[in-house]
Scaffold this motif. Sequence first.
Motif, PDB file in Angstrom:
ATOM      1  N   SER B  50       0.838  -1.204   0.000  1.00 24.36           N
ATOM      2  CA  SER B  50       0.000   0.000   0.000  1.00 24.36           C
ATOM      3  C   SER B  50       0.869   1.250   0.000  1.00 24.36           C
ATOM      4  CB  SER B  50      -0.910   0.011   1.226  1.00 24.36           C
ATOM      5  OG  SER B  50      -1.764  -1.081   1.203  1.00 24.36           O
ATOM      6  N   GLN B  92      -6.965   0.995  -0.270  1.00 23.55           N
ATOM      7  CA  GLN B  92      -7.322  -0.172   0.536  1.00 23.55           C
ATOM      8  C   GLN B  92      -8.407   0.175   1.552  1.00 23.55           C
ATOM      9  OE1 GLN B  92      -4.006  -1.770   2.733  1.00 23.55           O
ATOM     10  NE2 GLN B  92      -5.063  -3.693   3.099  1.00 23.55           N
ATOM     11  N   ASP B 172      -5.961  -1.457  -4.808  1.00 25.07           N
ATOM     12  CA  ASP B 172      -5.401  -2.032  -3.591  1.00 25.07           C
ATOM     13  C   ASP B 172      -6.497  -2.841  -2.904  1.00 25.07           C
ATOM     14  OD1 ASP B 172      -3.923  -2.652  -1.413  1.00 25.07           O
ATOM     15  OD2 ASP B 172      -3.390  -0.588  -0.880  1.00 25.07           O
ATOM     16  N   GLU B 173      -6.450  -4.134  -3.092  1.00 26.00           N
ATOM     17  CA  GLU B 173      -7.442  -5.062  -2.539  1.00 26.00           C
ATOM     18  C   GLU B 173      -8.874  -4.638  -2.851  1.00 26.00           C
ATOM     19  OE1 GLU B 173      -6.642  -6.543   1.314  1.00 26.00           O
ATOM     20  OE2 GLU B 173      -4.509  -6.137   1.181  1.00 26.00           O
ATOM     21  N   GLY B 438      -2.914  -2.415   6.574  1.00 23.22           N
ATOM     22  CA  GLY B 438      -4.304  -2.850   6.627  1.00 23.22           C
ATOM     23  C   GLY B 438      -4.464  -4.244   7.208  1.00 23.22           C
TER      24      GLY B 438
HETATM   25 MG   LIG Z   1      -2.102  -2.582   2.336  1.00 26.03          MG
END
Ligand SMILES: [Mg+2]
Lengths: 310, 536, 325, 325
Positions: B50, B92, B172-173, B438
Amino acid sequence: GGKGSAPAAGEAKSLKIAVIPKGMTHEFWKSIHAGAAQAAKELGVEILWKGPQKEDDRAQQITVVEDVISRGVDGIVLAPLDDRALIRPVQDAVRDKIPVIIIDSGLQGRDYISFVATDNYQGGVLAARRMGELLRGKGPIFMIRYLEGSASTAERERGFLETVTKDFPGLRLLVKDQYTGATTETAYQLGENLLGRFPDVEGVFCPNESSTFGVLRALQESGLAGKVKFVGFDSSPKLIQALRDGHLHGLILQNPVKMGYLGVTRMVQHLRGQTIPDRVDTGVTLVIKETMDTPENKALLSPDLSILDR
Amino acid sequence: MTSVPADAPALEMRGITKRFGATSALEGVDLVLRKGDVHALLGENGAGKSTLVKILSGALRPDRGEMRLAGRPYHPADPLHGRRSGVSMIYQELNLAPHLTVEENIMLGTEVHSGGFLKRRDVRKKIKDTLTFLHHPEIGLDVPVRQLSVGSRQIVEISRAIMDKARILVMDEPTSSLAREDTERLFEVIRKLKAEGVSIIYISHFLEEVREVADAYTVLRDGQNVGAGRMAEATLDAIIQLMVGQKIADLFPRVKGRAFGSPLIRDINTRLSTAEADPRGEPGAPAAVDHERGEVALSLNGLKGVRMAEAVSLDLHRGEILGLAGLVGAGRTETLRAVFGLDPRQSGWVEIGGVKALKLKPWQMIQRGFGLLSEDRQGEGLALARSLTDNITLSRFGPYRRWGFLSLKKRSRAALQWMGELKIKAQGSGQAVAGLSGGNQQKVALARLLHQDADVLLLDEPTRGIDVLSKAQIYDWMSRLAARGKGILFVSSYFPELLGVCDRIAVFFRGQVVDVRPAAGWSDESLMAAATTGKG
Amino acid sequence: MRIVRQQTRLQTLINLLAPFLGLILILAIFSSMPDIQSRFLRLANLKSVATQSVIVALGALGMTLVIIGGGIDLSAASNIALSSVVTAYAINAGLPPLLAVGLGILTGGAVGFVNGALITRLRLVPFIITMGMMGIARGVAKWIADNQKIDAPLTWVNELMAKSPRPSWLMLAPGVWLMIVFAVAMAVVLRYTVFGRHVFAIGSNEAAARLCGVRTNRAKIIVYAIAGLFCGLSGVMEFSRLTVGDPTVAVGLELDIIAAVVIGGGSLSGGEGSILGSMIGVFIMAFLRNGCTMMGWPNYIQEIIIGVIIVAAVSLDRIRHRRPT
Amino acid sequence: MRIVRQQTRLQTLINLLAPFLGLILILAIFSSMPDIQSRFLRLANLKSVATQSVIVALGALGMTLVIIGGGIDLSAASNIALSSVVTAYAINAGLPPLLAVGLGILTGGAVGFVNGALITRLRLVPFIITMGMMGIARGVAKWIADNQKIDAPLTWVNELMAKSPRPSWLMLAPGVWLMIVFAVAMAVVLRYTVFGRHVFAIGSNEAAARLCGVRTNRAKIIVYAIAGLFCGLSGVMEFSRLTVGDPTVAVGLELDIIAAVVIGGGSLSGGEGSILGSMIGVFIMAFLRNGCTMMGWPNYIQEIIIGVIIVAAVSLDRIRHRRPT
Ligand SMILES: [Mg+2]
Ligand SMILES: Nc1ncnc2c1ncn2[C@@H]1O[C@H](COP(=O)(O)OP(=O)(O)OP(=O)(O)O)[C@@H](O)[C@H]1O
Ligand SMILES: Nc1ncnc2c1ncn2[C@@H]1O[C@H](COP(=O)(O)OP(=O)(O)OP(=O)(O)O)[C@@H](O)[C@H]1O
Ligand SMILES: [Mg+2]
């Protein structure tokens, strides 16, 4: 209600007179209220007692005057917070055919019918003379100020200052530009801090009740009460006690009861078609320990407020 | 001006270094993104993924390092600069203004206007088309975003990113809260964008997804490059080994008397596992455990909370893991919230250990041995400004209290123990949770629940954003807790993990439970069918 | 992810000293002024500053709790005035002083409790509720006092804030000792009790705290009630100092109290703050006022300086906490 | 679905009317009081209330923007005082009135700009910065005025707030017209411009806004500068009304302004608020004061009532917004 906006109306219905002080939470205004109430009772009129919601706020006082005009009264007795700012609302009142009497502090222009007040400058002069007498004309002193922009206390301060510089050049002003602010607590702190810096001060003058009381507390707390010559202004039970105890060496007293009484009386007289003088001086008096128990001074020191309880 | 080679990569990041106080998040990281590639950025929790993409978007500034966009030097001063340079990003942590509507959020920062005055008409049609394209036409344009579920919010974020017409799109995810079907829609979008020449950086902990969609990969570990290459030439096995520095045995715990549910799972597991699984030592390879189903621990009887669409009845036994499957917005989160007393109940009741429980507040539920893990870790899972110790021990102070006073030492020792247990990467137990990655934040939230030592665990997407190795470990934890007689309600949008760890699975469809079966009775396909059509 | 240990240690040292930095700076500046050099750091002056600080300090103890819990209490100053009026009224009415003091403190507590109850029941922001209560408490104080100061006979209550206390071995006014004792007690409560940790959690993320089993409503009511009790005690001290119950006292003091807490590192978004910090904040403000007055600077200069100091102190705190970007 | 639709429509109606509810209620109460019945709703009184509201209303326009953007401006009242003093000073110094007015407004804008710049540069909470600025601006005002009010010669500036304006077809004081024009303008800005939407976004989630490419710092500086300009204009109106420049005017008025915004539905956590609401809030407070004064009720009663109304109005708003339980 609300029918009586015509001036000099007949005797049949009761007149309604608004009395507008500068604030509502000082003994001084309470006494004015008592005087006004006394007059109202004697003359059989009704009074509306209403000050600005925030003490000493010019803008709010204008609002109160406007609201009172809207409400409709027969006359307004006003203690203006400012000699300029209140001109226009007073003009508005006159335009609405509501006569105005000014009490306590002056107002520029001639829109009002009479001015009933203490000579504040004279009060400062009396205080300076007393100070000079107490200190035999020499020594370091404080002149403590009350609030920025407060006209009547500024007059007293001016009277004091000018008399000191003119008549008592030996009195050295250690402090002459410090304001206590509006509350007793801030006055107390100012007093303490000043005494911390100048513990050898010999005389103090304060221009109103809250500053006198706050500084008195500071003197008492630092054990200087009685040693430092102290001249104050206005009255309250604690100040009377201090005078008796020798912690205060002089109080300049106005006659607020008379001011309130005369304000309303003159208004009623005017409304009833009599001519009234356009300047009434209600006088200032110096009271010291020795003279505090004379009946006249007693009435000045602790005015009879019992009329307000009913 | 230097001449730009025609075949310059879409993005080149060289020697990117970034420190946060005493933490070194990135140490000379390189990343090369070819034009039109989908590039997977992989690594454990806290590896620095991230951070790297935030530097790319302009949200963070690197301490050192070079970036080139299509051969031209690129040093974004702020996200606006990044966006104007054609870099668009799905962050994220959800990145929406809760008071604004869906439309306003999607257009935020790229409002169409003339002379400062908004022009909305054309825009609304485009947004509607995009949402329809993502199969979520039900999301209203004028709904304030705070009224949407976490899943729907993720859809809004995706819409925003794909409407941006970027040259480089960073995700991001993006699928951490999405169900399979939505993921597939997203892949469709990705392929379409790719065809239009957009280059994409894709971060995910779902490795089989990554395999499906990515052309190339870069792996980070502890803020350093450990490998990169073309996806076609790599095996998942090798990638995992790069990521964690060790081999992984079973992704899912071994429960006695249970075969893995579906062919897909078996496939993943065999692909993930190495030949010689050490039965102890490695965290990924625990001994098999035994789930013994006990009496009913929790029973919902026509329970309907204020936010639920329908009443729900369900039983959870001691010693079992009951999975709740469904699509985004199926009502699983709301059910857990109503059970736990976070939302007021409208009708029906809950029985705890056979006793009817009315109007219980969360603290009373905790007293009765319940614990809830929220899907919204930043919103209500964690006190971000407080330390790990504070967060981990927040729901149980008993052991550290004597005569009303806390022993700070004992408390931080317990926190450190849990940090070790879940491999939480942090500077120490006193660090504020806000500074964690995260996945590590999610682990702290989980550690809090495990530390609480509840008898009945309500887990809402517990593995959201957690890396492969840690996931295996968490599944193992769940399995062992069930073996100790605890009951677990396990909400997940990731069907493989439901099939892998659950004893039974219930499927939600539009707020209703449509079917409950033992895990062995479900397959990936049948779960999907039940979740999308409501027919078992 | 690697950690550089040494930096952390340096950071710790800075963090340890930094709260005192502002105070030390101010003391250094004033005691180097030739005009007041000899008097500024004298025991007598220190004692008088300590006594002056008691009222704000007591208010700040409660306010710290409130602010850590993510709230704010704008009614603090009005509450102080109300409690001082009630105390004076009770003594005047002939109640035994101890009872009167108790009544004063309880009045403060009651106002705080109502604040807390309204905030949790009506689910309104504390700013509004306490702003409403600010007007209500002030109005009631004026009502009780009938727009005047209440003159009460002198009792031992008025000794509480005497700069030269009666048993002279006390050294400081009993009020100052009370302030110290309560400061220590509150610091312990915040750090070493479950309640304290709960308050931090609520301030940091109320939803999370609720989910973790914290009885947020109960805790918040207690927080405001405690803050109210401190205002009540502060009101008693105000009465003790003035020897009268004055309904117009302490107007605007809530901002001083809040400023002290924030200068001391309290965050208005909740979850951060400390008793030590707030006390330092109180003394920074008190010494500033004291020094400016002793220097004889006009009030407006003082007003400007205090404004600047508030901003500067908080910036300093901010820089200290900022992670390098 | 059908039920939902109906509910929504009812809700819409309620939402449409509800902001006015409080105001209507207050008007109804006072105009049914026998004492003032006939006079309360008279044109003259309405005009005078409108004129009285101008100063708070102008402040509230800026404050609404600030509060929607997630900030707060405690320096508003001091800024008003400063601007009024500057205007008076400039007129007194012989500057043409128009220039003096411009100077006054710009002074306000400058204070706001400094607020914004400090908040964004030092990354401090607005509460602190503006609290510091509150002291600074007030101090500077007293300094300029030399602790006195400034008597300036009468010019057309003083006609701006005259209840009976010179060209009598104006009907209302020019200041009232200005207030209306600016209120409409600000409502348009908030609703129909990119800037307005960005302000909402910043108040709702500043980090998200920044990451989406909103220039949050620039927007915030503009917000505070605009708020400052409104305070400046309000200061000019204050001067016009008082006919003197008074450095002690409007003490504590910032709380009135904030209360108006919050009564009107502004949320102190940002992202919510409307100009219409704030204006209604201003008039609720103004009519309350006006009615209480006309009734001749003591000030403490008035203080208590206003406190209660603040709480009640916001609770009402809260209940209105709560999702059906
Ligand atoms: Mg992350
Ligand atoms: N705060 C809220 N206010 C109004 N509606 C909500 C709120 N939160 C969720 N909803 C709605 O409730 C429905 C159920 O959402 P819920 O979050 O329970 O789904 P879920 O099955 O948990 O799926 P996921 O969490 O994956 O989105 C959704 O349609 C959602 O839009
Ligand atoms: N704002 C911050 N302050 C301090 N440290 C931070 C901050 N943001 C990230 N870090 C640290 O930087 C490292 C890398 O974090 P990053 O968020 O990039 O990890 P990640 O690879 O995205 O992990 P995950 O898969 O869990 O999201 C972590 O050790 C984290 O603690
Ligand atoms: Mg969910």
